[in-house]
Design a protein around this motif. Structure first.
Motif, PDB file in Angstrom:
ATOM      1  N   ALA A 105       0.833  -1.213   0.000  1.00 25.49           N
ATOM      2  CA  ALA A 105       0.000   0.000   0.000  1.00 25.49           C
ATOM      3  C   ALA A 105       0.866   1.261   0.000  1.00 25.49           C
ATOM      4  CB  ALA A 105      -0.933  -0.016   1.206  1.00 25.49           C
ATOM      5  N   VAL A 106       1.931   1.275   0.810  1.00 23.60           N
ATOM      6  CA  VAL A 106       2.822   2.442   0.860  1.00 23.60           C
ATOM      7  C   VAL A 106       3.530   2.621  -0.479  1.00 23.60           C
ATOM      8  CG1 VAL A 106       4.906   3.384   1.925  1.00 23.60           C
ATOM      9  CG2 VAL A 106       3.160   2.310   3.359  1.00 23.60           C
ATOM     10  N   ARG A 107       4.004   1.526  -1.028  1.00 25.85           N
ATOM     11  CA  ARG A 107       4.693   1.577  -2.326  1.00 25.85           C
ATOM     12  C   ARG A 107       3.765   2.116  -3.405  1.00 25.85           C
ATOM     13  NH1 ARG A 107       4.576  -1.862  -6.567  1.00 25.85           N
ATOM     14  NH2 ARG A 107       6.446  -2.184  -7.829  1.00 25.85           N
ATOM     15  N   ASP A 108       2.523   1.620  -3.450  1.00 27.90           N
ATOM     16  CA  ASP A 108       1.570   2.077  -4.464  1.00 27.90           C
ATOM     17  C   ASP A 108       1.251   3.559  -4.308  1.00 27.90           C
ATOM     18  OD1 ASP A 108       1.526  -0.437  -5.518  1.00 27.90           O
ATOM     19  OD2 ASP A 108      -0.481  -0.962  -4.822  1.00 27.90           O
ATOM     20  N   ALA A 109       1.176   4.029  -3.044  1.00 31.83           N
ATOM     21  CA  ALA A 109       0.863   5.446  -2.804  1.00 31.83           C
ATOM     22  C   ALA A 109       1.977   6.357  -3.313  1.00 31.83           C
ATOM     23  CB  ALA A 109       0.631   5.678  -1.308  1.00 31.83           C
ATOM     24  N   LEU A 110       3.214   5.877  -3.275  1.00 28.47           N
ATOM     25  CA  LEU A 110       4.352   6.687  -3.718  1.00 28.47           C
ATOM     26  C   LEU A 110       4.595   6.597  -5.221  1.00 28.47           C
ATOM     27  CD1 LEU A 110       6.940   5.967  -0.878  1.00 28.47           C
ATOM     28  CD2 LEU A 110       5.909   8.178  -1.422  1.00 28.47           C
ATOM     29  N   GLU A 111       3.979   5.618  -5.869  1.00 25.13           N
ATOM     30  CA  GLU A 111       4.268   5.357  -7.288  1.00 25.13           C
ATOM     31  C   GLU A 111       4.067   6.579  -8.190  1.00 25.13           C
ATOM     32  OE1 GLU A 111       5.792   2.248  -9.352  1.00 25.13           O
ATOM     33  OE2 GLU A 111       4.102   1.421  -8.238  1.00 25.13           O
ATOM     34  N   PRO A 112       2.957   7.336  -8.081  1.00 23.04           N
ATOM     35  CA  PRO A 112       2.791   8.490  -8.988  1.00 23.04           C
ATOM     36  C   PRO A 112       3.915   9.513  -8.842  1.00 23.04           C
ATOM     37  CG  PRO A 112       0.710   7.935  -7.925  1.00 23.04           C
ATOM     38  CD  PRO A 112       1.761   7.140  -7.228  1.00 23.04           C
ATOM     39  N   ALA A 128       6.465   6.505 -21.681  1.00 19.30           N
ATOM     40  CA  ALA A 128       6.083   7.844 -21.210  1.00 19.30           C
ATOM     41  C   ALA A 128       7.230   8.501 -20.449  1.00 19.30           C
ATOM     42  CB  ALA A 128       4.843   7.742 -20.321  1.00 19.30           C
ATOM     43  N   ILE A 129       7.927   7.714 -19.626  1.00 18.78           N
ATOM     44  CA  ILE A 129       9.073   8.251 -18.888  1.00 18.78           C
ATOM     45  C   ILE A 129      10.183   8.660 -19.857  1.00 18.78           C
ATOM     46  CG2 ILE A 129      10.945   7.631 -17.295  1.00 18.78           C
ATOM     47  CD1 ILE A 129       8.875   5.861 -15.804  1.00 18.78           C
ATOM     48  N   THR A 137       2.794   9.864 -18.133  1.00 17.49           N
ATOM     49  CA  THR A 137       3.356   8.961 -17.130  1.00 17.49           C
ATOM     50  C   THR A 137       2.376   8.733 -15.990  1.00 17.49           C
ATOM     51  OG1 THR A 137       5.627   9.639 -17.637  1.00 17.49           O
ATOM     52  CG2 THR A 137       5.246   8.635 -15.485  1.00 17.49           C
ATOM     53  N   VAL A 138       1.772   9.800 -15.497  1.00 16.80           N
ATOM     54  CA  VAL A 138       0.800   9.679 -14.403  1.00 16.80           C
ATOM     55  C   VAL A 138      -0.399   8.841 -14.842  1.00 16.80           C
ATOM     56  CG1 VAL A 138      -0.799  10.963 -12.923  1.00 16.80           C
ATOM     57  CG2 VAL A 138       1.529  11.808 -13.276  1.00 16.80           C
ATOM     58  N   ALA A 139      -0.843   9.052 -16.088  1.00 15.48           N
ATOM     59  CA  ALA A 139      -1.952   8.251 -16.613  1.00 15.48           C
ATOM     60  C   ALA A 139      -1.559   6.776 -16.691  1.00 15.48           C
ATOM     61  CB  ALA A 139      -2.361   8.768 -17.993  1.00 15.48           C
ATOM     62  N   ALA A 140      -0.302   6.498 -17.059  1.00 12.14           N
ATOM     63  CA  ALA A 140       0.173   5.113 -17.131  1.00 12.14           C
ATOM     64  C   ALA A 140       0.206   4.486 -15.747  1.00 12.14           C
ATOM     65  CB  ALA A 140       1.558   5.071 -17.770  1.00 12.14           C
ATOM     66  N   VAL A 141       0.572   5.276 -14.731  1.00 10.34           N
ATOM     67  CA  VAL A 141       0.572   4.767 -13.361  1.00 10.34           C
ATOM     68  C   VAL A 141      -0.849   4.435 -12.916  1.00 10.34           C
ATOM     69  CG1 VAL A 141       0.996   5.369 -10.938  1.00 10.34           C
ATOM     70  CG2 VAL A 141       2.688   5.944 -12.684  1.00 10.34           C
ATOM     71  N   GLU A 142      -1.811   5.292 -13.288  1.00  5.58           N
ATOM     72  CA  GLU A 142      -3.201   5.029 -12.929  1.00  5.58           C
ATOM     73  C   GLU A 142      -3.681   3.742 -13.569  1.00  5.58           C
ATOM     74  OE1 GLU A 142      -5.382   8.470 -14.083  1.00  5.58           O
ATOM     75  OE2 GLU A 142      -4.603   9.717 -12.441  1.00  5.58           O
ATOM     76  N   ARG A 143      -3.267   3.507 -14.806  1.00  3.06           N
ATOM     77  CA  ARG A 143      -3.639   2.251 -15.469  1.00  3.06           C
ATOM     78  C   ARG A 143      -2.919   1.069 -14.799  1.00  3.06           C
ATOM     79  NH1 ARG A 143      -2.118   0.239 -21.562  1.00  3.06           N
ATOM     80  NH2 ARG A 143      -3.480  -1.599 -21.587  1.00  3.06           N
ATOM     81  N   HIS A 144      -1.671   1.306 -14.417  1.00  2.00           N
ATOM     82  CA  HIS A 144      -0.896   0.285 -13.709  1.00  2.00           C
ATOM     83  C   HIS A 144      -1.569  -0.140 -12.414  1.00  2.00           C
ATOM     84  CE1 HIS A 144       2.414  -0.997 -10.964  1.00  2.00           C
ATOM     85  NE2 HIS A 144       2.881  -1.572 -12.042  1.00  2.00           N
TER      86      HIS A 144
END
Length: 227
Positions: free
Chosen positions: A102-109, A207-208, A216-223
């Motif tokens: 959960a912490v890792r996912d929150a930091l991903e964007p 994207a990166i 990139t942010v959109a790709a993270v949301e899809r991820h």
């Protein structure tokens, strides 16, 4: 040729106890022995026996039960933690592993956006190599997940935010170290699932490399989506 370091007394005792479990056909919850019994059998002191017990507990092989009627017991089967449509088998502390995810996912964007802003030519080259490794790992969910984690670690290393990077990397490495195996939650769609995850990561890395933060942010949301 580098010689292997000799086992400590605690490591040797831990190996003997693991052999005992197999030889005696012991199953989850079965008593292996008390601390006093191990002391009598091995001739080692309490400190050595306690260290061997700790090593086995850390491996998830045994459960230590203190007090009267206590001792070393064969550990229950490894717990399962869900990571999207992947089931991770972990050695212990499943709740803590879930919290780390959960912490890792929150930091991903934040981590991914930083990578898009600050990636260098060397970063681009390394990310492409990691993507090639991810494609080669498509034959196994377990191999794919580990290649995936390695890719995300490399993305995180680009970030100039030292605090976010340190926390993200520590969470990722904790999850990696605690996870023994990964399987899809539905074997019938394993191939489709891995192909979808590969597509998501191709888009994220592209994207990166393009230094496109919004993409990139959109790709993270899809991820992080339900797939």
């Amino acid at each position: 040729m580098v010689k292997a370091e000799p086992l400590t007394r605690a490591e040797a005792l831990a190996a003997d106890i693991e052999s005992m479990i197999v030889e005696q056909g012991l199953g989850p919850g079965d008593l292996i022995g008390t601390m006093d019994e191990f002391r009598d059998r091995s001739g080692y002191g309490r400190a050595t026996i306690s260290e061997a017990a700790r090593l086995l507990n850390d491996r998830g092989s045994v459960e230590i039960r203190p007090g009267r009627g206590g001792g070393l017991f064969v550990a229950q089967p490894n717990p399962i933690v869900r990571l999207r449509h992947t089931l991770l088998t972990v050695r212990r502390m499943p709740t803590t592993v879930a919290d780390a995810i959960a912490v890792r996912d929150a930091l991903e964007p934040l981590i991914a956006a930083d990578a898009a802003r600050h990636r260098s030519r060397q970063d681009i080259s390394d990310l492409r190599k990691h993507m090639a490794a991810l494609k080669r790992a498509m034959t196994s969910t377990d191999r794919f997940m580990r290649a995936n984690w390695a890719l995300h670690e490399r993305i995180a290393e680009i970030s100039p935010n030292h605090v976010a990077k340190a926390v993200y990397l520590s969470m990722t490495r904790f999850i990696t170290d605690m996870s023994e195996h990964a399987d899809p939650d539905d074997d019938t769609r394993k191939g489709d699932y891995l192909r979808l995850r590969l597509e998501v990561h191709v888009e994220l890395v592209d994207a990166i490399i393009a230094s496109d933060v919004a993409r990139t942010v959109a790709a993270v949301e899809r991820h992080h989506g339900p797939s």
